[in-house]
Structures are given as C-alpha cells and as structure tokens.
Scaffold this motif. Structure first.
Motif, PDB file in Angstrom:
ATOM      1  N   HIS A  59       0.812  -1.153  -0.028  1.00 24.19           N
ATOM      2  CA  HIS A  59      -0.074   0.050   0.099  1.00 24.19           C
ATOM      3  C   HIS A  59       0.996   1.240   0.072  1.00 24.19           C
ATOM      4  N   GLU A  60       1.881   1.375   1.034  1.00 25.68           N
ATOM      5  CA  GLU A  60       2.674   2.426   0.916  1.00 25.68           C
ATOM      6  C   GLU A  60       3.705   2.589  -0.201  1.00 25.68           C
ATOM      7  N   THR A  61       3.965   1.322  -0.629  1.00 27.54           N
ATOM      8  CA  THR A  61       4.631   1.552  -1.999  1.00 27.54           C
ATOM      9  C   THR A  61       4.005   2.040  -3.078  1.00 27.54           C
ATOM     10  N   GLY A  62       2.656   1.659  -3.378  1.00 25.80           N
ATOM     11  CA  GLY A  62       1.899   2.517  -4.144  1.00 25.80           C
ATOM     12  C   GLY A  62       1.922   4.000  -4.031  1.00 25.80           C
ATOM     13  N   HIS A  63       1.783   4.656  -2.961  1.00 22.81           N
ATOM     14  CA  HIS A  63       2.229   5.911  -2.411  1.00 22.81           C
ATOM     15  C   HIS A  63       3.288   6.432  -3.109  1.00 22.81           C
ATOM     16  N   SER A  64       4.435   5.553  -2.639  1.00 29.47           N
ATOM     17  CA  SER A  64       5.775   6.134  -2.986  1.00 29.47           C
ATOM     18  C   SER A  64       6.153   5.930  -4.386  1.00 29.47           C
ATOM     19  N   MET A  65       5.508   5.178  -5.190  1.00 25.33           N
ATOM     20  CA  MET A  65       5.708   5.023  -6.753  1.00 25.33           C
ATOM     21  C   MET A  65       4.936   6.085  -7.209  1.00 25.33           C
ATOM     22  N   HIS A  66       3.663   6.631  -6.742  1.00 26.74           N
ATOM     23  CA  HIS A  66       3.042   7.877  -7.248  1.00 26.74           C
ATOM     24  C   HIS A  66       3.998   8.985  -7.143  1.00 26.74           C
ATOM     25  N   SER A  67       4.537   9.167  -6.093  1.00 23.12           N
ATOM     26  CA  SER A  67       5.324  10.320  -5.734  1.00 23.12           C
ATOM     27  C   SER A  67       6.541  10.350  -6.622  1.00 23.12           C
ATOM     28  N   TYR A  68       7.026   9.250  -7.062  1.00 19.98           N
ATOM     29  CA  TYR A  68       8.300   9.094  -7.744  1.00 19.98           C
ATOM     30  C   TYR A  68       7.981   9.216  -9.330  1.00 19.98           C
ATOM     31  N   TYR A  69       7.086   8.865  -9.659  1.00 20.09           N
ATOM     32  CA  TYR A  69       6.669   9.136 -11.090  1.00 20.09           C
ATOM     33  C   TYR A  69       6.046  10.751 -10.968  1.00 20.09           C
ATOM     34  N   ALA A  70       5.444  11.413 -10.360  1.00 20.83           N
ATOM     35  CA  ALA A  70       4.909  12.537 -10.637  1.00 20.83           C
ATOM     36  C   ALA A  70       5.959  13.426 -10.370  1.00 20.83           C
ATOM     37  N   SER A  71       7.137  13.252  -9.446  1.00 20.39           N
ATOM     38  CA  SER A  71       8.196  14.151  -9.402  1.00 20.39           C
ATOM     39  C   SER A  71       9.155  14.178 -10.497  1.00 20.39           C
ATOM     40  N   HIS A  72       9.186  12.931 -11.091  1.00 18.67           N
ATOM     41  CA  HIS A  72      10.179  12.718 -12.097  1.00 18.67           C
ATOM     42  C   HIS A  72       9.645  13.069 -13.475  1.00 18.67           C
TER      43      HIS A  72
ATOM     44  N   GLN B 111       5.713  22.739  -9.677  1.00 17.24           N
ATOM     45  CA  GLN B 111       4.401  23.156  -9.445  1.00 17.24           C
ATOM     46  C   GLN B 111       3.366  22.058  -9.728  1.00 17.24           C
ATOM     47  N   TYR B 112       3.646  21.050 -10.401  1.00 18.02           N
ATOM     48  CA  TYR B 112       2.695  19.979 -10.658  1.00 18.02           C
ATOM     49  C   TYR B 112       3.183  18.662 -10.323  1.00 18.02           C
ATOM     50  N   GLY B 113       4.170  18.659  -9.256  1.00 21.70           N
ATOM     51  CA  GLY B 113       5.050  17.508  -9.087  1.00 21.70           C
ATOM     52  C   GLY B 113       4.309  16.855  -7.691  1.00 21.70           C
ATOM     53  N   ASP B 114       3.094  17.358  -7.222  1.00 22.82           N
ATOM     54  CA  ASP B 114       2.439  16.616  -5.971  1.00 22.82           C
ATOM     55  C   ASP B 114       0.998  16.459  -6.816  1.00 22.82           C
ATOM     56  N   TYR B 115       0.040  15.891  -5.821  1.00 23.39           N
ATOM     57  CA  TYR B 115      -1.094  15.272  -6.267  1.00 23.39           C
ATOM     58  C   TYR B 115      -2.026  15.388  -5.113  1.00 23.39           C
ATOM     59  N   SER B 116      -3.457  15.407  -5.358  1.00 22.34           N
ATOM     60  CA  SER B 116      -4.351  15.534  -4.385  1.00 22.34           C
ATOM     61  C   SER B 116      -4.521  14.010  -3.562  1.00 22.34           C
ATOM     62  N   ILE B 117      -4.847  14.216  -2.363  1.00 24.94           N
ATOM     63  CA  ILE B 117      -5.181  13.026  -1.334  1.00 24.94           C
ATOM     64  C   ILE B 117      -6.246  12.230  -2.190  1.00 24.94           C
ATOM     65  N   PHE B 118      -7.087  12.968  -2.871  1.00 20.26           N
ATOM     66  CA  PHE B 118      -8.175  12.173  -3.734  1.00 20.26           C
ATOM     67  C   PHE B 118      -7.453  11.015  -4.646  1.00 20.26           C
ATOM     68  N   VAL B 119      -6.649  11.371  -5.435  1.00 18.37           N
ATOM     69  CA  VAL B 119      -5.898  10.352  -6.414  1.00 18.37           C
ATOM     70  C   VAL B 119      -4.911   9.473  -5.616  1.00 18.37           C
TER      71      VAL B 119
ATOM     72  N   LYS C 186       2.155   9.503 -13.671  1.00 21.86           N
ATOM     73  CA  LYS C 186       2.899  10.616 -14.135  1.00 21.86           C
ATOM     74  C   LYS C 186       2.357  11.989 -13.963  1.00 21.86           C
ATOM     75  N   SER C 187       0.974  12.018 -14.164  1.00 20.16           N
ATOM     76  CA  SER C 187       0.319  13.111 -14.312  1.00 20.16           C
ATOM     77  C   SER C 187       0.566  14.087 -13.091  1.00 20.16           C
ATOM     78  N   GLY C 188       0.619  13.731 -11.964  1.00 14.34           N
ATOM     79  CA  GLY C 188       0.667  14.661 -10.766  1.00 14.34           C
ATOM     80  C   GLY C 188      -0.553  15.517 -10.567  1.00 14.34           C
ATOM     81  N   SER C 189      -0.415  16.890 -10.528  1.00 15.07           N
ATOM     82  CA  SER C 189      -1.454  17.857 -10.467  1.00 15.07           C
ATOM     83  C   SER C 189      -1.505  18.516 -11.717  1.00 15.07           C
ATOM     84  N   SER C 190      -1.135  18.099 -12.998  1.00 11.56           N
ATOM     85  CA  SER C 190      -0.991  18.843 -14.086  1.00 11.56           C
ATOM     86  C   SER C 190      -2.304  18.892 -14.664  1.00 11.56           C
TER      87      SER C 190
END
Length: 610
Positions: A401-414, A419-427, A568-572
């Motif tokens: 579960h936490e790995t899912g969060h971490s990979m989301h952060s990894y893909y978004a920030s990379h 300004q769009y490298g984070d994401y809402s708690i909803f996604v 990869k979309s982050g908050s774009s």
C-alpha cells in the motif's frame, strides 16, 4: 505454544529497542535530505529571511507580466525549500518522538509554514484582480507564464470564494485558532485520557490503548473482545460532552469558512479545494446505500461462521479463519510484493527495487516511534516510508500500500515540474489501493488450490472492503449530516450525536448484528471527523482501485500504460480528468458498481469455501 508466543509478543512490546539500537539497514536514510542538522538550519534560516521579501511583492501582480512571473517563481522557490525543511523535521520527530531537539525542530518548521502562509496570503486575492483579457496579454508578453497556467486557473476557478488581501491574511494567521477543536481532541485522545487494564486471552493484565484495543478486538476469545469494547467506551462515555464540544467547534469552523467564502455548504467548500464535484460524494453515499444488502449478507455469514446466537459490534473484527495469520517476514514480503507487481512492467518494478534497496523505509518499531505507517517526502527527495513491522499478512499489505503511494510520488516528481509534482489526496488513495488489489489477485491465483490460504486472503479482502468502502462511507454520511444539522442551527449535543450515530450504524450493518449502546459513542474517538470531509476518499479510492487493478491484471498492456500515465500526471490536470485518462470516470457510478460486483463475486467464493 500459541499462548506462550502471545505472552512473548506482549513482553517484547514492553521492551522495544531504543532508536540508537535499531540496525541501520532497517532505518531510513535521511542524509539524502540533509547531511546534517546544520544543513537543515541553513535552509530554515534561508526561508525565514525570504518572508519579508515575499510580503513586499504584494501589489506588484497587476504591474506587468514580468512582475507576475517574478512573484510566482519567488514564492514557489521558497515553498520548495520550505517543504524540504518541513518533511525533514517531521520525519526526524516521528522516528523518536521523545527527542526534545527534534520536537523543537518540528515545532519550528510548523511555525515557519504558518508564517509562510501569512506572508503569501495576498497572492490569490491579488491574482484575481487580473481578468481573462489581461492574462491573455500577459501570456503573450511573457511565454514562461504558460508554465503556470493551470496553477493560476485553479485560483481563477475560486474567484467568487476568495476574499480581500486583508481578510485572507487574517484567516491564514488565525489557522491555529480555527484548529483548536482538532488540537484539543488530539491532546485529550492521545495524552490525557487514562484507560484501564483488561485481561487478555492469556490471563495477563494489559493496559488498554487505541493500538491495544485494535489488537484485542481481533482476539479469538469473545470475553476479551467484549471487555475491551466495553471498557474503552466507558472512558469515552465519561468525556462525551467535552468531545461533543470539540467536534462542534470543528464543524462550526468548517461551516463558518464555507459561509464567509460563499459556498453552498461546508461539503462543497472542502471538495472544491481539491477540484472534486459534490456529485462524486453524493454518488458514493447513494451507491453504497443501494448495496448495503451485500454488507448485511457478509455480516450474517460472519454470525453463522462464528456460531453465536447474538452478533455484537465487537465481533466484527475477529478473523473468521482459525489459527494464526500467515507469517510474512519483511524480506519475504518484499519478494512477494515484487512478484505481485510484475504486472506493472519492468520499469515500475525497478523503481520499487530502488525503494527496497536504498533505505527509503523505516521498518521496525522502536521506543517512542510514531505508530502506524505512511509514505512521505518532497519533490527534491526520494519518497520515504514509515512502518512498525510485524510478521503478518496485514503488514505485507501495508508495505505494498505505502509502496503505491511512494511510486506515485516518484513518477509525479520525475515527470512534472515542481508546481505540478504533487497530487491531491483524492488520487493518492487510488495508487495505494490499486497495489493492494493487485496483491489480492496475485495471492488468490497463487493459492488457488489451497483452500485454507484462499480463506485467509478472501477474509482479509472482504474485511478490508467492509472497513474501507462501507465503514468510511458510513463516516462520510455521518460527517455530512452533522455539518448540515449545525448549519440549520441544531445543537450537536452528545445525546444527539450518540442517537444518530447508533441509528446510522444499525442501517449499515443490518439486523444480524446488535448495535450495542456503546457504538453510539464511536464518533467520539474517530480523529478523521476533524479532517474536513477527508474519509470519503478512502472509499472512492478503493472502489476505483478495484476497477484499475482488474483492468491491469486481466487486461492488456494498454491498461498498464494508462495507469502509469496517471501516476506521471501529478497535479497537471484536475483529479477527475487524471482518472479519466487512467480509464475511470469518477463522476459516474459505474466504477462503484464494478467494485461491488467484485466484492459480491468474492463473497460468493468465500461462502462456498464454508
């Protein structure tokens, strides 16, 4: 043998290692953020010194396109450094909450974040002075501003809800006051409430706490469960009027802000901050209510399997499968997770290996370490995971579960600019629970010829669905109701809250369970009711994840590609549009209907095994 092991586990809990005695390879490596606390201090002072210059930029946005660009980039540069400072302090504090120096460091970081909020509160109201025609001319005069267009558009979407500079600054500066209800609840619940001892199934006296309560409620000894349940709520019953007052303060805070900002409701105000239409919330409650017969059926099955004349609320968490949970060590769990995630493709798996091999995870429990588990980090750090490891199936699921969060952060920030490298708690909850659902599919396939393991996994899945989709929606329905009642002028007394919550509980769990009088008090101990319409996202996230995981496991490579594009979309883009790209339209009920179909199929399978 079982009793002796239980005794040893309880003894080990009392003798947790000190932080300094935990092997380094089982701790996270925070030197990837700062090599030393001195480097933290340097960045802290740097952000602090930026605050006056941020305030001085007030009044410049309407001067020129260049001025808007300067203000935007100055603010984001400071925010980026502040996030790094804040996360470092938080992680240092969480790894050992008894360290005075890190308590102080975290308090300083929190104060700095509040000061930053006050120093930049002018930005949105001033940006709103620019109309569409002016913004078009600004984009033409300074093309670099287009990099921030979505950022600006998010503010323009709230044009009718943002107040004057002066009022915004007052509201930002009063955040500590507005959060007094939540803070008072936190101090009372975590520190000041004194819980009695209970007798565990080995005959030992155990000090009751929130964590111990959760463990005792899973006991196979019914007397232990009943005793823990009744004694816990005896304590909350003594303070229910105080807790009703803290919750009322919080609700009034939400309703006041919604009213001042001219929203129709506190719900609309909360959801608009993450760009979620109210119909998403309404659809969830509507669809869950339509499918409560499935929960009633599962509860009735639980009653039959447990073989009790009366099923009580304290009987809903004990496993339905005899014996101990399957044992998974941390090393074994990493291997299982990597095997299960092969369906995500080699690139994703390689990034998970980075996480596992480079001390991104703080694994074991030590004395004074924050409880639970989470994923954290910033744009300029790798993701970090906090665990309090136990060798069982639940912790295997927590890891993935936490790995899912971490990979989301990894893909978004990379793949996105800051300004769009984070994401809402909803996604966010979708990424973590998709991993969980993939693991469930993997384990059910792996043990398809092993009825005992299938029962464990199906029991775990059904209880997880019950706790995440049904229970969190029950919380969401309660939260919406009390905000509506307060807005109508109804006093939220303890008796009023008790009675409504017990009726709601009876509706959700049905006639097969007795909604004990104590369960009416459950509202008084749930911290999520202070989070401002937060919990519904657990339910929507799990339901969407059911659809996505099914597409990935049983579909073709195109579904994996869509899923990775979502990460990869982050908050774009808006959360709803991001999820549409992944293949789920969360404004429509279909994804919920599919989740309930999967639940029903697995409930059918579980019934057949008995």
């Amino acid at each position: 043998m079982t009793n002796k092991k239980g005794c040893n586990e309880m003894s080990e809990t009392q003798k947790l290692p000190l932080r300094k005695d935990v092997p380094a390879d089982l701790t996270w490596d925070l030197t990837t953020i700062y090599q030393s606390d001195d480097q933290f201090e340097k960045d802290f002072v740097s952000v602090e010194k930026t605050l006056p210059s941020l305030k001085k930029l007030s009044g410049t946005l309407t001067q020129s396109a260049a001025a808007l660009l300067t203000a935007t980039e100055t603010m984001l540069t400071a925010a980026r450094k502040l996030e790094k400072v804040y996360v470092y302090a938080q992680l240092k504090n969480d790894q050992d909450t008894s360290e005075d120096s890190y308590q102080a460091m975290y308090a300083k970081a929190q104060a700095l974040a509040a000061q930053f909020g006050a120093a930049t509160a002018w930005f949105d109201p001033e940006l709103l002075k620019l109309n569409d025609k002016q913004m078009t001319s600004y984009y033409e005069a300074q093309p670099k501003l287009r990099d921030y267009k979505r950022l600006y558009d998010q503010t323009f979407a709230k044009r009718t809800h943002i107040l004057s500079n002066e009022v915004e600054e007052v509201l930002a500066g009063a955040d500590d006051i507005f959060s007094s209800g939540e803070k008072t609840f936190g101090v009372l619940d975590n520190t000041d409430l004194s819980f009695p001892t209970v007798t565990d199934e080995n005959g030992h006296q155990v000090q009751l706490s929130q964590g111990v309560y959760g463990i005792l409620l899973e006991s196979t000894n019914r007397d232990v469960r009943r005793q823990a349940f009744q004694k816990l709520y005896e304590v909350y019953s003594q303070f229910q009027h105080t807790l009703a007052a803290t919750l009322t303060t919080n609700v009034k805070n939400h309703n006041f802000k919604a009213n001042v900002r001219q929203y129709h409701s506190a719900l609309e105000a909360a959801l608009s901050s993450t760009e979620i239409p109210v119909k998403v919330y309404d659809n969830l409650i509507s669809e869950v209510n339509k499918h409560l017969d499935l929960l009633h059926r599962y509860v009735a099955l639980r009653k039959r399997i447990l073989g009790v004349d009366e099923l009580h609320m304290y009987d809903l968490y004990t496993p339905l499968i005899g014996g101990k949970s399957p044992k998974y060590t941390f090393d074994e769990s990493k291997k299982v997770a990597l095997d299960a995630l092969q369906v995500m493709g080699p690139q994703y798996v390689n990034h998970v290996k980075e996480e596992f091999n480079n001390r991104w995870i703080d694994v074991v429990e030590n004395r004074y370490k924050r409880s639970g588990g989470y994923s954290s980090g910033t744009y300029d750090t790798n993701p970090f995971i906090l665990l309090n490891w136990k060798d069982n199936l639940d912790n295997l699921y927590t890891l993935i579960h936490e790995t899912g969060h971490s990979m989301h952060s990894y893909y978004a920030s990379h793949n996105q600019p800051y300004q769009y490298g984070d994401y809402s708690i909803f996604v966010a909850e979708i990424a973590s629970t998709t991993n969980e659902n993939i693991l469930t599919d993997y384990l059910l396939d792996k043990f398809k010829d092993d009825d005992k393991m299938k029962r464990y996994i199906l029991n775990y899945y059904l209880d997880g669905f019950k706790g995440t989709v049904f229970r969190q929606t029950q919380f969401a329905e309660f939260e919406q109701y009390i905000h509506e009642q307060d807005a109508k002028g109804q006093p939220l007394t303890a008796n009023f809250l008790d009675n409504y919550y017990r009726q709601l509980n009876q509706k959700y769990y049905g006639e097969s369970v007795i909604s004990d009088k104590e369960i009416g008090l459950e509202w008084s101990r749930i911290p999520h009711f202070y989070y401002n319409f937060y919990v519904y996202q657990y339910a929507t996230g799990f339901a969407a994840a059911s659809t996505l995981a099914d597409n990935i496991v049983n579909g073709d490579a195109e579904h994996v590609e869509k899923y990775l594009n979502y990460l990869k979309s982050g908050s774009s883009d808006t959360p709803i549009n991001v999820m549409k790209k992944a293949g789920v339209d969360m404004t429509q009920p279909e994804y919920l209907e599919k989740a309930f179909r999967i639940f029903e199929e697995r409930l059918d399978e579980f019934e057949k095994l008995f």
